[in-house]
Design a protein around this motif. Structure first.
Motif, PDB file in Angstrom:
ATOM      1  N   VAL A 107      -2.187   0.049  -4.542  1.00  0.00           N
ATOM      2  CA  VAL A 107      -2.115  -1.332  -3.952  1.00  0.00           C
ATOM      3  C   VAL A 107      -1.434  -2.266  -4.974  1.00  0.00           C
ATOM      4  CG1 VAL A 107      -3.642  -3.328  -2.941  1.00  0.00           C
ATOM      5  CG2 VAL A 107      -4.172  -1.070  -2.476  1.00  0.00           C
ATOM      6  N   THR A 124       2.426   0.018   3.779  1.00  0.00           N
ATOM      7  CA  THR A 124       2.112  -1.514   4.121  1.00  0.00           C
ATOM      8  C   THR A 124       2.143  -1.834   5.528  1.00  0.00           C
ATOM      9  OG1 THR A 124       2.940  -1.740   1.598  1.00  0.00           O
ATOM     10  CG2 THR A 124       2.500  -3.806   3.049  1.00  0.00           C
ATOM     11  N   ILE A 174      -9.028  -1.377   4.028  1.00  0.00           N
ATOM     12  CA  ILE A 174      -7.846  -0.957   4.405  1.00  0.00           C
ATOM     13  C   ILE A 174      -7.732  -0.215   5.966  1.00  0.00           C
ATOM     14  CG2 ILE A 174      -5.740   0.177   4.068  1.00  0.00           C
ATOM     15  CD1 ILE A 174      -6.601  -0.061   0.897  1.00  0.00           C
ATOM     16  N   LEU A 209      -3.679   6.221  -3.346  1.00  0.00           N
ATOM     17  CA  LEU A 209      -3.228   5.121  -2.824  1.00  0.00           C
ATOM     18  C   LEU A 209      -3.003   4.136  -3.857  1.00  0.00           C
ATOM     19  CD1 LEU A 209      -2.270   3.892   0.025  1.00  0.00           C
ATOM     20  CD2 LEU A 209      -4.618   2.891  -0.039  1.00  0.00           C
ATOM     21  N   MET A 216      -4.939  -5.120   5.578  1.00  0.00           N
ATOM     22  CA  MET A 216      -5.891  -5.027   4.510  1.00  0.00           C
ATOM     23  C   MET A 216      -6.805  -6.592   4.536  1.00  0.00           C
ATOM     24  SD  MET A 216      -5.536  -3.945   0.570  1.00  0.00           S
ATOM     25  CE  MET A 216      -6.552  -4.091  -0.707  1.00  0.00           C
ATOM     26  N   ARG A 230       1.141   5.397  -0.697  1.00  0.00           N
ATOM     27  CA  ARG A 230       0.609   6.692  -0.810  1.00  0.00           C
ATOM     28  C   ARG A 230       1.428   7.564  -1.505  1.00  0.00           C
ATOM     29  NH1 ARG A 230      -4.161   8.543   1.981  1.00  0.00           N
ATOM     30  NH2 ARG A 230      -4.334   6.597   2.725  1.00  0.00           N
ATOM     31  N   ARG A 265       0.835  -1.120   0.012  1.00  0.00           N
ATOM     32  CA  ARG A 265       0.032  -0.218  -0.089  1.00  0.00           C
ATOM     33  C   ARG A 265       0.920   1.229   0.218  1.00  0.00           C
ATOM     34  NH1 ARG A 265      -2.026  -4.057   2.424  1.00  0.00           N
ATOM     35  NH2 ARG A 265      -1.018  -3.855   4.216  1.00  0.00           N
TER      36      ARG A 265
END
Lengths: 130, 384
Positions: free
Chosen positions: B120, B148, B206, B118, B153, B65, B63
């Protein structure tokens, strides 16, 4: 998954086969540990009756959701029985690998390699079933 | 028979690790993480997800950002999909390509604002992408944070999942596919998207790693008497579910040497990105993909229905009979004995001229060949 110990009347290979000797007839299968590691077994193919195999040769194939594995025999000889039930219902290998899930029986003139394999206590100490 | 067990030491643990152990999971190494492959039977878990609902720990996925003035512009440079024009609450599936048009990864991009996103990504590609992004940053001004390991998640997938969710939120069941919202459940803040990787309806969530365990207990409300409508499902069934749903898995259907056009992912490529608007700019791999599109792909990903009971596996060769005898024409990327359809299925690359529905082919299983027929992808989906 059960916490049963492996049967004492069998011997065990490093590649997770079990061998039970009765006179010159040796029954072969795979262990509960192996069946658990393979996960759901979906397909079993065994060499037919009368097939001559060399020591260390493959007696069949076991397939699971995860992987495909050959099953080996430490002894040479002739396949004299194959388990039709496990071919029809491969999940027997997950539910009862030492009983209803046996694979083949081999007639041999030399069962000595089996006695060199691990006994149940040694095998279980290396491969605990959780 | 050979089996491989990987020691569980030195592996990263997700915030749901103890939950997995408490539920009797068999843990395996996956991309440096200790992950549950199954809790009981993989086939039963697969069927339960199709019939009722499943909880999947997908915390191992990356993850990342992106925030700041040039975040959007940067993402448009590395993603094949157009990010410009996305608005708050939208998710888009995209590829990240190399200069040759091969796939560095496939990702999902969430838009929070025109300067906050974001991404993934796949667990195994996270470090590779972070390095790629650092190399491509140039003069662009934005912050890239790898979130992460401070987040978790979870995916909740299956026909009964939205019923359960509707008892907690009126908003979430009204979300369209590929839309998300930010939600507070008690003290837990989370991102909830109507997305997934199973071919079932459901959501992906998440949330902060500290509150993940609490949130899971609130969401699952386990009765533990066998009557739960949502049960934990491992990576084993996750793979067979996505395969039935015809969804690509990195390292199987796509990789650095495979372009997304051949993989049937043209919908995720904006081939003319930036052509008439220089605020958007082009993307890495665009020229290569334009060339491939112009010349036409040589091979394409197809679905195969296979005879017998054996599982096709990645790397097995696909054969075709002809007047000049049998010849090898393609390769399997994924396969399994489909738990839903009860016959073996596979995805494979074959030459375009042999990719028509109904084409008879064969898969070399090693000891024998199994007849196969090209069928429509997905093999199964509850969504269309």
């Amino acid at each position: 998954m059960s916490k049963k110990s492996s049967p004492a009347n069998c011997r065990y290979s490093d590649s997770h086969e079990w061998f039970r000797v009765e006179g010159n007839r040796v029954t072969v299968g795979i262990t509960q540990f192996a069946a658990n590691e393979l996960t759901d077994i979906t397909y079993v193919e065994l060499k037919p009756n009368g097939t001559k195999i060399a020591a260390g040769g493959a007696v069949g194939v076991v397939e699971s959701v995860k992987t495909t594995s050959d099953v080996y025999s430490v002894i040479g000889g002739t396949i004299v029985a194959v388990n039709p039930d496990v071919v029809k219902d491969p999940s027997l290998l997950n539910s009862d690998p030492f009983g209803k899930g046996w694979l083949v029986a081999i007639e041999t003139t030399d069962a000595a390699p089996v006695s060199k394999l691990m006994d149940a206590a040694t095998y279980d100490s290396k491969h605990a079933v959780h | 028979m050979t089996t491989a067990t990987t020691p569980a030491t030195a592996l990263k643990k997700t915030p749901f690790h103890q939950f997995h152990l408490d539920h009797g999971a068999q843990m395996v190494e996956y991309a440096g993480w200790s992950m549950p492959i199954r809790y009981g039977s993989i086939i039963e878990e697969h069927k339960f997800c199709r019939a009722s609902g499943g909880f999947f720990d997908v915390s191992h996925m990356g993850r990342l950002r992106f925030s700041g003035r040039h975040a959007r512009r940067f993402l448009d440079r590395v993603c094949t999909r157009q990010i410009f024009g996305m608005t708050k609450g939208m998710c888009r599936y995209s590829l990240v390509c190399n200069e040759r048009g091969g796939c560095r990864d496939d990702v999902l991009v969430y838009c929070f604002d025109e300067d906050e996103y974001l991404m993934v990504c796949n667990a195994a590609n996270r470090d590779k992408l972070m390095q790629h992004f650092a190399e491509q940053k140039g003069d662009l001004v934005f912050k890239l944070e790898d979130e992460t390991e401070k987040t978790a998640m979870a995916a909740f997938q299956g026909p009964k999942v939205m019923e359960v969710v509707s008892s907690m939120s009126r908003e979430i069941p009204n979300l369209k596919r590929y839309r998300f919202t930010e939600k507070n459940l008690m003290i837990v803040k989370m991102i909830v998207s109507r997305t997934g990787y199973t071919g079932e309806d459901g959501v992906e969530v998440i949330l902060g790693s500290m509150t993940a365990k609490l949130a899971l207990s609130l969401l699952l409300k386990e009765k533990k008497d066998g009557s739960d409508v949502v049960k934990p499902i491992g990576l084993g069934a996750r793979d067979s579910l996505r395969l039935e749903a015809g969804m690509p898995l990195y390292g199987h259907e796509i990789d650095e040497d495979t372009d997304p056009l051949s993989a049937g992912l043209a919908f995720a490529i904006k081939l003319d990105k930036g052509a008439d608007d220089d605020r958007i700019g082009g993307f890495i791999g665009q020229a290569a993909l334009q060339k491939i599109a112009k010349e036409g792909v040589k091979r394409t990903l197809v679905g195969l229905k296979v005879e017998g009971r054996r599982s096709p596996r990645q790397g097995m060769k696909v054969w075709k009979s002809g007047s000049a005898g049998d010849r090898e024409v393609g390769v399997v990327t994924s396969g399994c004995l489909s738990p839903t359809l009860d016959y073996p299925i596979a995805m494979a690359y074959v030459p375009v001229e042999m990719s028509e529905l109904g084409t008879p082919l064969a898969i070399d299983l090693g000891s024998a060949k199994a007849a196969a027929e090209i069928v429509k992808l997905p093999f199964y989906s509850a969504l269309r």
